[in-house]
Design a protein around this motif. Structure first.
Motif, PDB file in Angstrom:
ATOM      1  N   PRO A 191     -59.410 -59.692 -58.670  1.00 14.98           N
ATOM      2  CA  PRO A 191     -58.203 -60.515 -58.538  1.00 14.98           C
ATOM      3  C   PRO A 191     -57.887 -60.255 -56.879  1.00 14.98           C
ATOM      4  O   PRO A 191     -57.208 -61.703 -56.081  1.00 14.98           O
ATOM      5  N   GLY A 192     -59.453 -60.021 -56.271  1.00 20.74           N
ATOM      6  CA  GLY A 192     -58.456 -60.101 -54.270  1.00 20.74           C
ATOM      7  C   GLY A 192     -59.936 -60.462 -53.974  1.00 20.74           C
ATOM      8  O   GLY A 192     -59.973 -61.374 -52.667  1.00 20.74           O
ATOM      9  N   GLY A 193     -60.331 -61.932 -54.699  1.00 17.45           N
ATOM     10  CA  GLY A 193     -61.754 -62.816 -54.623  1.00 17.45           C
ATOM     11  C   GLY A 193     -63.074 -62.023 -54.120  1.00 17.45           C
ATOM     12  O   GLY A 193     -63.862 -62.833 -54.206  1.00 17.45           O
ATOM     13  N   HIS A 194     -63.291 -60.811 -55.076  1.00 21.51           N
ATOM     14  CA  HIS A 194     -65.326 -59.924 -54.348  1.00 21.51           C
ATOM     15  C   HIS A 194     -65.383 -60.207 -55.528  1.00 21.51           C
ATOM     16  O   HIS A 194     -65.111 -60.484 -56.719  1.00 21.51           O
ATOM     17  N   ARG A 195     -66.993 -60.612 -54.719  1.00 18.13           N
ATOM     18  CA  ARG A 195     -67.933 -60.881 -56.180  1.00 18.13           C
ATOM     19  C   ARG A 195     -67.486 -59.986 -57.673  1.00 18.13           C
ATOM     20  O   ARG A 195     -67.982 -58.809 -56.615  1.00 18.13           O
TER      21      ARG A 195
END
Length: 119
Positions: A32-36
Motif C-alpha cells: 500500500p505504501g508503494g514498496h516492492r
C-alpha cells in the motif's frame, strides 16, 4: 520480501533488481505504501537470471527463456517451444565457441609462461 532483503540474499544490487523488473525478468507486487514486495521464489529467479547473464545471454533472450524454466531447480517447464529450443542450441554453440577460444588463449599463455620461465 522487500528489495533490500532480496538484494542481500542474492548478492545482486537493488539497481540490478529494478533493471530485471523493467526488462520483464522479475516481478513484484506493490505494498500500500508503494514498496516492492517479492515472493520467496524471487530468490531462485534472481540466481537463475545471474547464471544466464554469466553464460552470456542478453536480457531479451533471458526473458524468452525464463517462462520455460522452473525456478526451484532450474529444470525445464512444460512451456518450452521448438523455436526456443533452436534459440537455445544456437546460444549453446556460441558458448562452446567462446570456450574453445578461451582454451586456445590459455594454451598460448601457458606456452609464453613456460618459455619465460626457462633460464
Amino acid at each position: 520480501m522487500r528489495i533490500g532483503e532480496l538484494a542481500r540474499r542474492t548478492g545482486v544490487s537493488e539497481r540490478s533488481l529494478r533493471y530485471y523488473e523493467q526488462q520483464g525478468l522479475l516481478a513484484s507486487e506493490r505494498t500500500p505504501g508503494g514498496h516492492r514486495d517479492y515472493p520467496e521464489r524471487a530468490v531462485d529467479r534472481v540466481i537463475r537470471i545471474q547464471e544466464l547473464f554469466a553464460a552470456g545471454l542478453c536480457s531479451k533472450k533471458i526473458a524468452q527463456l525464463l517462462p520455460c524454466i522452473r525456478d526451484h531447480d532450474g529444470g525445464p517447464a512444460v512451456t518450452a517451444t521448438p523455436w526456443l529450443v533452436r534459440e537455445l542450441r544456437a546460444e549453446r554453440e556460441r558458448i562452446n565457441r567462446t570456450i574453445a577460444d578461451l582454451r586456445r588463449s590459455q594454451a598460448t599463455l601457458d606456452e609464453v609462461i613456460d618459455a619465460a620461465s626457462r633460464p
